[in-house]
Design a protein around this motif. Structure first.
Motif, mmCIF file in Angstrom:
data_model
loop_
_atom_site.group_PDB
_atom_site.id
_atom_site.type_symbol
_atom_site.label_atom_id
_atom_site.label_comp_id
_atom_site.label_asym_id
_atom_site.label_seq_id
_atom_site.Cartn_x
_atom_site.Cartn_y
_atom_site.Cartn_z
ATOM 1 N N LEU A 27 0.822 -1.200 0.000
ATOM 2 C CA LEU A 27 0.000 0.000 0.000
ATOM 3 C C LEU A 27 0.860 1.256 0.000
ATOM 4 N N ILE A 28 1.938 1.256 0.778
ATOM 5 C CA ILE A 28 2.799 2.432 0.834
ATOM 6 C C ILE A 28 3.493 2.652 -0.504
ATOM 7 N N GLN A 29 3.845 1.571 -1.213
ATOM 8 C CA GLN A 29 4.437 1.696 -2.544
ATOM 9 C C GLN A 29 3.442 2.322 -3.520
ATOM 10 N N THR A 30 2.215 1.845 -3.485
ATOM 11 C CA THR A 30 1.172 2.404 -4.343
ATOM 12 C C THR A 30 0.924 3.864 -4.016
ATOM 13 N N MET A 31 0.891 4.183 -2.717
ATOM 14 C CA MET A 31 0.653 5.550 -2.283
ATOM 15 C C MET A 31 1.751 6.496 -2.772
ATOM 16 N N LEU A 32 3.005 6.065 -2.639
ATOM 17 C CA LEU A 32 4.120 6.903 -3.072
ATOM 18 C C LEU A 32 4.115 7.096 -4.583
#
Length: 205
Positions: A27-32
């Motif tokens: 999720l953090i990868q997608t968010m960034l």
């Protein structure tokens, strides 16, 4: 390039109350990727053909997610983001996030990630704009804030998270003057105390 982006908010019927470590990292990868892609679009850093409309589906990160469920498409947010294969510069920009920053996050080393715009390539420390994410790891959740804002954002409610991010970036950039044709970008990491001294993430030194 137009100084705007399209964000579609649609009503959600579920609220996530837990998230695994693996889900948190994805999720953090997608968010960034979406966040920095949004900034790149709003600031006109790449030609229009480098961007595509991408749907962010919050339920994708929940257990029991069914991609064939019609509700999954309706329960989504559409944003402008960078696409791979359009240019070598855009691909490198995505590699910084997807391979460099994500590796540091997966290991729990990343304390902050700064994306900067500067004009003079011979003076990369004379920054014109800086967008910084600060990370705090708590159990299986990651909290983060932008540009030292007091209120951290939790990954537990991914829909609210992305809505807040897009709103903040639009507010931040809408009052800025258009960038000149000659501009440069950089991305820098700051690691926390758990990071080994010899650690070097991909695409960074």
């Amino acid at each position: 390039m137009g100084q705007g982006t399209e964000v579609v908010y649609e009503q959600s019927t579920k609220t996530k109350t837990s998230i695994t470590c693996e889900q948190s990292q994805k999720l953090i990868q997608t968010m960034l990727t979406m966040s920095f892609g949004c900034v790149a679009f709003l600031r006109g850093l790449f030609p229009d053909e480098n961007f595509v409309d991408q749907r962010f589906v919050p339920n994708k990160f929940e257990q029991g997610y069914n991609p064939n469920d019609p509700k999954s498409k309706n329960d989504s947010i559409r944003v402008k983001t960078l696409a791979r294969g359009k240019s070598t510069k855009a691909d490198l920009f995505l590699d910084w996030i997807d391979k460099g920053a994500t590796d540091a996050i997966r290991r729990g080393y990343l304390k902050s990630l700064s994306f900067a715009i500067f004009l003079n390539k011979d003076d990369p420390n004379d920054l014109l704009e800086v967008y910084t994410f600060f990370f705090d790891y708590k159990n299986d959740d990651i909290h983060f804030s932008i540009n030292d804002e007091d209120e951290p954002i939790s990954l537990l409610d991914s829909r609210k998270m992305l809505q807040q991010l897009m709103k903040r970036f639009i507010i931040i950039t809408q009052s800025l003057e258009p960038l000149p044709e000659e501009r440069n970008v950089s991305m820098r990491m700051l690691f926390n105390e758990s990071c080994p001294k010899d650690y070097q993430p991909p695409f960074f030194k």
